[in-house]
Design a protein around this motif. Structure first.
Motif, PDB file in Angstrom:
ATOM      1  N   VAL A   1      -1.700  -3.108   4.021  1.00  0.00           N
ATOM      2  CA  VAL A   1      -2.074  -2.257   2.890  1.00  0.00           C
ATOM      3  C   VAL A   1      -3.561  -1.952   3.007  1.00  0.00           C
ATOM      4  O   VAL A   1      -4.393  -2.866   2.986  1.00  0.00           O
ATOM      5  N   ILE A   2      -3.901  -0.668   3.145  1.00  0.00           N
ATOM      6  CA  ILE A   2      -5.283  -0.272   3.397  1.00  0.00           C
ATOM      7  C   ILE A   2      -5.854   0.411   2.165  1.00  0.00           C
ATOM      8  O   ILE A   2      -5.271   1.359   1.633  1.00  0.00           O
TER       9      ILE A   2
ATOM     10  N   VAL B   1       2.358   0.418   7.653  1.00  0.00           N
ATOM     11  CA  VAL B   1       1.020   0.608   7.096  1.00  0.00           C
ATOM     12  C   VAL B   1       1.126   1.466   5.849  1.00  0.00           C
ATOM     13  O   VAL B   1       1.753   2.537   5.864  1.00  0.00           O
ATOM     14  N   LEU B   2       0.499   1.010   4.764  1.00  0.00           N
ATOM     15  CA  LEU B   2       0.480   1.752   3.511  1.00  0.00           C
ATOM     16  C   LEU B   2      -0.955   2.087   3.163  1.00  0.00           C
ATOM     17  O   LEU B   2      -1.793   1.185   3.017  1.00  0.00           O
ATOM     18  N   ALA B   3      -1.266   3.381   3.038  1.00  0.00           N
ATOM     19  CA  ALA B   3      -2.583   3.828   2.584  1.00  0.00           C
ATOM     20  C   ALA B   3      -2.551   3.896   1.065  1.00  0.00           C
ATOM     21  O   ALA B   3      -1.686   4.557   0.484  1.00  0.00           O
TER      22      ALA B   3
ATOM     23  N   ASP C   1      -2.825   4.601  -6.077  1.00  0.00           N
ATOM     24  CA  ASP C   1      -1.411   4.820  -5.843  1.00  0.00           C
ATOM     25  C   ASP C   1      -1.189   4.792  -4.324  1.00  0.00           C
ATOM     26  O   ASP C   1      -2.136   4.882  -3.555  1.00  0.00           O
ATOM     27  N   VAL C   2       0.050   4.671  -3.914  1.00  0.00           N
ATOM     28  CA  VAL C   2       0.358   4.667  -2.491  1.00  0.00           C
ATOM     29  C   VAL C   2       0.375   6.107  -1.998  1.00  0.00           C
ATOM     30  O   VAL C   2       1.157   6.931  -2.477  1.00  0.00           O
ATOM     31  N   GLN C   3      -0.489   6.422  -1.038  1.00  0.00           N
ATOM     32  CA  GLN C   3      -0.617   7.782  -0.534  1.00  0.00           C
ATOM     33  C   GLN C   3       0.305   8.054   0.650  1.00  0.00           C
ATOM     34  O   GLN C   3       0.751   9.174   0.845  1.00  0.00           O
TER      35      GLN C   3
ATOM     36  N   VAL D   1      -0.987  -7.914   4.902  1.00  0.00           N
ATOM     37  CA  VAL D   1      -2.420  -7.946   5.197  1.00  0.00           C
ATOM     38  C   VAL D   1      -3.070  -6.807   4.419  1.00  0.00           C
ATOM     39  O   VAL D   1      -2.687  -5.643   4.585  1.00  0.00           O
ATOM     40  N   VAL D   2      -4.027  -7.133   3.557  1.00  0.00           N
ATOM     41  CA  VAL D   2      -4.703  -6.136   2.733  1.00  0.00           C
ATOM     42  C   VAL D   2      -6.128  -5.963   3.251  1.00  0.00           C
ATOM     43  O   VAL D   2      -6.866  -6.941   3.396  1.00  0.00           O
TER      44      VAL D   2
END
Length: 391
Positions: A267-268, A302-304, A308-310, A349-350
């Motif tokens: 999570v970025i 991978v979550l940008a 909110d989640v983009q 992993v953030v």
């Protein structure tokens, strides 16, 4: 051969200890060995000070006191240990290493008003800026030796003809040397708290000894490896491959145990407070760690995320990720989205600057927070935090 004037030499040590009392313990830990193998003064790894009698006879006590401080600085700053970690090509050229180390020390001593001999080297000798470590100075030291120095194996780390070696006595063991460094660091910090002044290089060294910085890449690798072992321990049964004991039971098919390969979600934090260059560099490090421990391909998501989640992306390499967002910051959204996906991760992993709300309780998977920036706030204690610097 000139006899060593011990009275002059020890008077110089006394003067150095009085002028810089926070170095007294280290100064008096040195044992003196008269020597003809070098032209000035030098140290070995075992805290022996080799002294040229001619050098002592030719310099005033004030300058000799400064040289005492210079030589003990090589040992306090563990120059020989740090030199051992250089690339072989750099380490072999010990004269350049020694010159770079002298630059690291002498700019502090000059700023402290200590009268070093005229033959000294300093960063300005090579057109370099002050305040750096010797590893940074090394590239700027010319390979043609315009100046010759020899401070011994206690500086550059390589054996020098004329030194007594490991079996020579007296010697300071490594454990005792570490205790001397810590005591000296504590004395420097106490001196500063008492409104005394020390050069910036000495203070940075003392702070590092008191609160050592562990390489974040090593910590990140260790944390991910541990999490993978933890997640891989969650065994399950599968009929895709019958158990070996099925052959003993006619007509009965027994399941076998399966050890799953963990899934990882990264999570970025793509909020406005995070720089794309930092995030890209850090993501590359994290995906490299995951590949090193055997997690790759469709096991990584991978979550940008900002408020909110983009974007949600399956990746095999960092270059495939496109960072988006730029609004507020709430990593809870990204963690929750990862957990509620069709294939929930075992490890999250953030990557964030830490200025975000966190879930109020453990989320059922291991969470590792890579905190980017100079002074990130700490996450909840159930999250393993790693401070990422130098990006």
């Amino acid at each position: 051969m000139t006899a060593l004037d011990r009275t002059r030499l020890l008077a110089a040590r006394l003067r150095a200890a009085k002028l810089r009392p926070y170095l007294a313990t280290a100064l008096y830990a040195l044992s003196v060995v008269p020597s003809t193998h070098l032209a000035t003064m030098g140290v070995d790894r075992h805290w022996r000070l080799y002294v040229s009698p001619e050098f002592v006879a030719g310099h005033p006590v004030e300058e000799l006191a400064a040289v005492w401080v210079h030589e003990v600085a090589h040992l306090l700053r563990d120059h020989h240990g740090r030199a051992d970690r250089l690339l072989d090509a750099d380490r072999a050229d010990h004269r350049r290493v020694n010159l770079a180390q002298d630059c690291e020390i002498n700019d502090d001593l000059i700023a402290d008003g200590l009268p070093l001999p005229e033959s000294r080297v300093e960063p300005g000798t090579f057109g370099l800026a002050p305040g750096r470590l010797f590893e940074e100075y090394l590239a700027g030291i010319p390979r043609t030796h315009i100046v010759h120095v020899q401070c011994g194996s206690g500086a550059h780390g390589l054996p020098v003809a004329g030194e007594l070696g490991a079996d020579g006595a007296p010697a300071v063991p490594d454990v005792e040397a570490a205790a001397i460094r810590r005591q000296t660091a504590d004395a420097i910090r106490a001196h500063v708290r008492g409104r005394g002044s020390v050069p910036g290089g000495w203070l940075r060294w003392a702070e590092e000894i008191a609160e050592p910085t562990v390489d974040w890449r090593r910590r990140l690798t260790g944390a991910v490896r541990q999490a993978v072992v933890w997640a891989s321990g969650a065994v399950d049964y599968t009929y895709a491959r019958p158990g070996r004991r099925s052959a003993a039971l006619r007509g009965v098919v027994l399941p076998s145990l399966r050890q799953p390969l963990p899934r990882v979600a990264i999570v970025i934090d793509t909020s406005g407070s995070m720089a794309d260059e930092q995030l890209s560099a850090c993501l590359a490090e994290v995906t490299g760690v995951l590949r090193a421990v055997g997690i790759r391909g469709n096991r990584v998501t991978v979550l940008a995320c900002d408020a909110d989640v983009q974007a949600v992306t399956r990746v095999t390499k960092a270059e495939q990720v496109r960072l988006g967002g730029g609004g507020g910051t709430d990593m809870r959204v990204g963690i929750e989205r990862a957990r509620r996906g069709p294939e929930p991760p075992n490890i999250v992993v953030v990557l964030t600057d830490g200025f975000t709300p966190w879930p109020g309780e453990p989320s059922g998977c291991r969470v590792i927070a890579g905190l980017i920036g100079p002074n990130p706030p700490a996450p909840p204690p159930w999250i393993e935090a790693i401070h990422i610097t130098g990006l």
